[in-house]
Design a protein around this motif. Structure first.
Motif, short mmCIF file in Angstrom:
data_model
loop_
_atom_site.label_atom_id
_atom_site.label_comp_id
_atom_site.label_asym_id
_atom_site.label_seq_id
_atom_site.Cartn_x
_atom_site.Cartn_y
_atom_site.Cartn_z
N SER A 29 1.05 -2.69 5.70
CA SER A 29 -0.77 -2.71 6.21
C SER A 29 -1.19 -3.29 6.66
CB SER A 29 -1.51 -1.52 5.27
OG SER A 29 -1.73 -2.25 3.86
N VAL A 65 12.09 3.11 3.86
CA VAL A 65 12.46 4.50 3.05
C VAL A 65 12.28 5.81 3.91
CG1 VAL A 65 9.88 4.96 2.87
CG2 VAL A 65 9.46 2.89 2.31
N ASP A 90 -2.27 -5.40 2.87
CA ASP A 90 -0.83 -5.82 2.60
C ASP A 90 -0.70 -7.00 3.16
OD1 ASP A 90 0.37 -3.25 1.43
OD2 ASP A 90 1.18 -2.89 3.29
N ASP A 102 0.52 -1.38 -0.20
CA ASP A 102 0.38 0.08 -0.03
C ASP A 102 0.84 1.25 0.57
OD1 ASP A 102 -2.04 -1.09 0.15
OD2 ASP A 102 -2.96 -0.99 1.75
N CYS A 103 2.23 1.54 0.29
CA CYS A 103 3.26 2.24 0.29
C CYS A 103 3.49 2.25 -0.57
CB CYS A 103 4.19 2.27 1.41
SG CYS A 103 5.53 0.98 1.59
N THR A 160 5.35 0.72 -2.56
CA THR A 160 6.70 -0.35 -3.30
C THR A 160 6.68 -1.73 -3.69
OG1 THR A 160 7.69 0.96 -1.17
CG2 THR A 160 8.78 -0.81 -2.03
N MET A 209 9.29 0.36 5.81
CA MET A 209 9.00 1.03 5.46
C MET A 209 7.56 0.50 6.41
SD MET A 209 7.84 -1.36 1.97
CE MET A 209 9.82 -1.29 1.64
N PRO A 210 6.53 0.74 5.86
CA PRO A 210 5.11 1.31 6.62
C PRO A 210 4.71 0.29 6.12
CG PRO A 210 5.07 3.37 4.90
CD PRO A 210 6.34 2.27 4.93
#
Length: 324
Positions: free
Chosen positions: A112, A104, A115, A27-28, A30, A109-110
């Motif tokens: 979700s 990031v 994800d 979702d970010c 990447t 990295m965020p």
């Protein structure tokens, strides 16, 4: 004394690597490949399975933490069903964790919950599973809602225990305080404090009055000893980067009312009378947005953790719903 009889089933632990050829778009924004997933399966492999979604600091080893639910004649019955539980993306019990993903902006990295559901879908495809019934509690319950939004074609019905449809300011605030503790004291000490904060929300005042009265040692209240012990236990087995990543994913999960009303899958939403983390009214009101949700409330003094320590009639309720 004769030896205990072996069960008709045994846990099978496996680790698989997914997205070897086609990347997973997070979702970010990447794209990542070679996602490792550690999972336990119970029972004979089938195209239809029961998928268990674990809590924040849980693992895929359901037999170690939910014995009241797993076994012959119980809601998760490996003698009749194929039961699967996977450690989530971002976890630290065998699946790909934050340290293994690209950074990031200099930070982890965020991730979700959606994800995590997409990774779970790929795991089911790898295992040859086409349809699932889902049982999730706490973070696993919120992840169940992400599954219902991301993979509606796969889910026949879902049980959501002690979880809201989205995080409230109260829940986000508790997680913010926990992450602040980790940032202030990295290297393990902050994680201990984060766990202490969380444990206060996992039980109720009445529960602590019953289970932690008086003193354990001269000059030290029992509740103080208990919280220190819980902090030390988590620090010994969990990763602070995973704790930050998973709590951020929970806080960021904010589906709209319109999205929730689009869910057509039958859902059993379970509130817990004394839950101060996710009060039962919040669980009930969120579930009311779903067209085919049924609400049931567990009557226990032990707060959010009652689904683990004081299940009462919950197994019977879950079994009846899954078999209906």
């Amino acid at each position: 004394m004769p030896p205990l009889a072996e069960p008709e089933w045994c846990p099978f632990r496996r680790t698989v690597t997914l997205f070897r050829h086609e990347p997973l778009l997070l979702d970010c924004g990447t794209a990542v490949t070679h996602i490792r997933v550690a999972c336990h399966t119970y029972g004979e492999a089938r195209e239809k399975a029961t998928l268990v979604l674990h809590a924040l600091t849980g693992t895929s080893a359901v037999h170690e933490w939910w014995a009241d639910f797993l076994g012959k004649g119980r809601p998760l019955d490996p003698t009749r069903d194929f039961v699967i539980c996977a450690n989530v993306l971002g976890g630290c019990a065998g699946s790909t964790g934050p340290a293994e993903l690209p950074a990031v902006g200099g930070e982890d990295m965020p991730l979700s919950l959606r994800d995590m559901a997409r990774v779970g879908r790929a795991l089911l495809e790898h295992l040859g599973v086409r349809r699932v019934r889902i049982v999730g509690a706490s973070m696993g319950g919120m992840l169940a809602y992400a599954w219902l939004l991301e993979c509606p074609d796969l889910v026949e019905r879902a049980v959501v225990i002690g979880a809201p449809v989205r995080h409230s300011p109260w829940a986000i605030g508790l997680n913010t305080a926990a992450r602040s503790a980790i940032r202030a004291a990295p290297g393990g000490e902050g994680l201990k404090v984060a766990r202490q904060i969380a444990m206060l929300s996992y039980r109720s005042p009445e529960s602590f009055a019953q289970t932690q009265p008086g003193q354990r040692a001269p000059g030290q209240p029992a509740i103080t000893s208990y919280l220190h012990h819980q902090g030390e236990k988590l620090q010994a087995r969990f990763c602070e980067r995973s704790y930050v990543a998973l709590t951020r994913a929970m806080d960021a999960f904010q589906p709209s009312d319109t999205e929730l009303r689009s869910i057509r899958t039958p859902v059993l939403a379970v509130g817990i009378r004394s839950d101060v983390l996710y009060p039962p009214d919040e669980v009930r009101q969120g579930a009311a947005l779903l067209p085919h949700a049924t609400y049931w409330e567990l009557d226990s003094v032990h707060g959010h953790d009652a689904f683990l320590m004081d299940a009462g009639e919950l197994p019977e309720q879950v079994s009846a719903f899954l078999r209906s």
